[in-house]
Design an enzyme around this catalytic site. Structure first.
Site, short mmCIF file in Angstrom:
data_model
loop_
_atom_site.label_atom_id
_atom_site.label_comp_id
_atom_site.label_asym_id
_atom_site.label_seq_id
_atom_site.Cartn_x
_atom_site.Cartn_y
_atom_site.Cartn_z
N LYS A 125 16.08 -22.24 -0.36
CA LYS A 125 16.26 -23.60 -0.89
C LYS A 125 17.59 -23.75 -1.60
O LYS A 125 18.25 -24.78 -1.51
CB LYS A 125 15.11 -23.99 -1.83
CG LYS A 125 13.81 -24.24 -1.10
CD LYS A 125 12.82 -24.97 -2.00
CE LYS A 125 11.51 -25.23 -1.25
NZ LYS A 125 10.48 -25.80 -2.09
N LYS A 174 10.32 -22.12 9.94
CA LYS A 174 8.98 -22.55 9.51
C LYS A 174 8.88 -24.07 9.50
O LYS A 174 9.83 -24.74 9.09
CB LYS A 174 8.77 -22.00 8.08
CG LYS A 174 7.42 -22.21 7.52
CD LYS A 174 7.44 -22.00 6.01
CE LYS A 174 8.08 -23.16 5.30
NZ LYS A 174 7.99 -23.18 3.86
N LYS A 224 7.94 -29.51 5.09
CA LYS A 224 7.84 -30.93 4.70
C LYS A 224 9.21 -31.52 4.43
O LYS A 224 9.41 -32.72 4.54
CB LYS A 224 7.04 -31.05 3.40
CG LYS A 224 5.57 -30.88 3.55
CD LYS A 224 4.90 -31.37 2.27
CE LYS A 224 3.97 -30.34 1.69
NZ LYS A 224 4.40 -29.70 0.49
P1 TYM Z 1 3.54 -26.37 -0.20
O1 TYM Z 1 3.28 -27.71 -0.78
O2 TYM Z 1 4.88 -26.10 0.38
O3 TYM Z 1 2.50 -26.04 0.95
C1 TYM Z 1 1.09 -26.16 0.76
C2 TYM Z 1 0.40 -25.03 1.53
O4 TYM Z 1 0.75 -25.07 2.92
C3 TYM Z 1 1.22 -23.79 3.35
N1 TYM Z 1 2.24 -24.00 4.39
C4 TYM Z 1 2.17 -23.51 5.63
N2 TYM Z 1 1.24 -22.77 6.27
C5 TYM Z 1 1.47 -22.45 7.57
N3 TYM Z 1 2.58 -22.84 8.26
C6 TYM Z 1 3.55 -23.58 7.66
N4 TYM Z 1 4.62 -23.95 8.33
C7 TYM Z 1 3.35 -23.95 6.29
N5 TYM Z 1 4.10 -24.67 5.40
C8 TYM Z 1 3.40 -24.68 4.26
C9 TYM Z 1 1.83 -23.17 2.10
O5 TYM Z 1 1.92 -21.77 2.20
C10 TYM Z 1 0.85 -23.63 1.04
O6 TYM Z 1 -0.27 -22.77 1.00
N6 TYM Z 1 4.39 -23.40 -4.13
C11 TYM Z 1 3.34 -24.02 -3.35
C12 TYM Z 1 2.43 -24.87 -4.18
C13 TYM Z 1 1.82 -24.21 -5.36
C14 TYM Z 1 0.77 -23.24 -5.35
C15 TYM Z 1 0.50 -22.96 -6.71
C16 TYM Z 1 0.05 -22.62 -4.34
C17 TYM Z 1 2.13 -24.45 -6.67
N7 TYM Z 1 1.35 -23.72 -7.48
C18 TYM Z 1 -0.48 -22.02 -7.09
C19 TYM Z 1 -0.91 -21.67 -4.69
C20 TYM Z 1 -1.17 -21.41 -6.04
C21 TYM Z 1 3.99 -24.92 -2.31
O7 TYM Z 1 5.08 -25.40 -2.46
O8 TYM Z 1 3.19 -25.22 -1.26
#
Ligand code: TYM
Length: 327
Positions: free
Chosen positions: A112, A194, A197
């Site tokens: 990022k 990957k 979003k």
């Molecule tokens: P975020 O919002 O980017 O994504 C939410 C969840 O989706 C999964 N994910 C994917 N899985 C498979 N293929 C993909 N291309 C893909 N893109 C995203 C992510 O791994 C995630 O599980 N940092 C985290 C949010 C967060 C969090 C937490 C998660 C904040 N605090 C505490 C677990 C525990 C995030 O940005 O996810």
């Protein structure tokens, strides 16, 4: 006693099938096995500058999509991170225990920050400390996430162990849970990246709310290669990714899928995949319309969620403050 699950999702961009396949559908499917807490992480979202109005509407959209995916507020706490101030407070304390070197090794930060250059905020660097606070506040045992978040959960484990080593048994040490299939869905336009979003290219991701004609168009245009056979081969990332999506939506086995498309080309397979994704998302999209059509429902779910999460977070923070000599 059931094990505690905690996971989070950012209210940014358009929630896509990667989020669903890698994370949220498992959250919904495993609700009865665990004691669940799901968080819409708006404090994480602002590590990159956002339009304030957009965040508010995205919080409602993401909540609607979680409920539409089957998360039941009777079984799971669903709340907004900034509604429970203990997240920020514990993150600060953890900041004082997590070495800079650990943070500097985070691949998500490297990716990022390389895109943002001098605009990179301290918050973006510190993102994993806030994530550790989210997880550790709730005595979490299991953190179901996609592959990209595994490193952050491992840092959380290390932070908890380090803290416990100094102050005794304060934190439950969590473990990541990564799905065997679909933990890393790749972009349709570039299967070496990957699905994300924040990527703006129009054919990159299938959003959960994309209408059928858009889903069809994106899949038909997905990047593949110059081969013709429809087989699971990791060395052919485009078709491998599309087959993985097919597999997660249908639940069929590799060899049955390959047999079904033997002698057929990519075009036929893509048409079948579009059908499977459109029909797979249809009930979710219908539930979403129903849920968001009910005035005040989402706000009520989120208010009740915060009211349930708050006392749990308060209890852990008080323990931590006492341990380090604050308050
Ligand atoms: P975020 O919002 O980017 O994504 C939410 C969840 O989706 C999964 N994910 C994917 N899985 C498979 N293929 C993909 N291309 C893909 N893109 C995203 C992510 O791994 C995630 O599980 N940092 C985290 C949010 C967060 C969090 C937490 C998660 C904040 N605090 C505490 C677990 C525990 C995030 O940005 O996810």
């Amino acid at each position: 006693m059931k094990k505690r699950v905690f996971s989070g999702i950012q209210p940014t961009g358009n929630i896509h099938i990667g989020n669903y396949i890698g994370a949220t559908r498992h959250w919904a499917a495993d609700q009865d096995i665990y004691d669940n807490i799901f968080c819409i992480v708006d404090l994480h979202a602002i590590t990159i500058q956002q339009d304030p109005k957009q965040i508010k509407s995205k919080i409602r959209e993401v909540t609607g999509l979680l409920l539409a995916a089957g998360i039941d507020p009777q079984k799971s706490i669903v709340f907004v991170q900034s509604h429970v101030h203990e997240h920020s407070e514990l993150a600060w304390i953890l900041n004082c225990f997590i070495p800079m070197g650990w943070m500097g090794r985070m691949t998500q930060y490297k990716e990022k920050s390389s895109k943002q250059k001098e605009q990179v905020s301290v918050g973006l660097f510190d993102y994993p400390a806030l994530m550790a606070a989210d997880i550790l506040l709730y005595d979490t045992d299991v953190v179901p996430v996609g592959e990209d978040q595994k490193q952050h959960v491992e840092l959380t484990r290390d932070a908890a162990l380090r803290f416990n080593n100094i102050y005794g048994d304060i934190f439950t040490v969590p473990e990541p849970r990564i799905a065997e299939i679909g933990a890393r869905i790749m972009g349709l336009d570039d299967p070496t990246k990957k699905m994300s979003k924040s990527e703006e290219a129009p054919n990159h991701a299938i959003a959960l709310l994309d209408p059928p004609d858009v889903i069809q168009k994106k899949i038909m245009r997905a990047t593949t290669d110059s081969e013709t056979t429809v087989v699971f081969d990791e060395k052919r990332p485009g078709i491998y990714n599309l087959l993985t999506i097919y597999k997660t939506f249908t639940g069929e086995k590799d060899k049955d899928i390959e047999a079904k498309f033997a002698g057929k080309g990519y075009g036929d397979f893509k048409k079948a995949l579009a059908e499977v994704v459109i029909e797979g998302l249809r009930p979710l999209q219908e539930r979403y319309q129903k849920i968001t059509g009910e005035a005040g429902y989402i706000d009520k779910v989120l208010a009740e969620g915060a009211a349930k999460a708050h006392p749990l977070a308060q209890k852990t923070l008080a323990k931590v403050q006492k341990a380090v000599g604050l308050g």
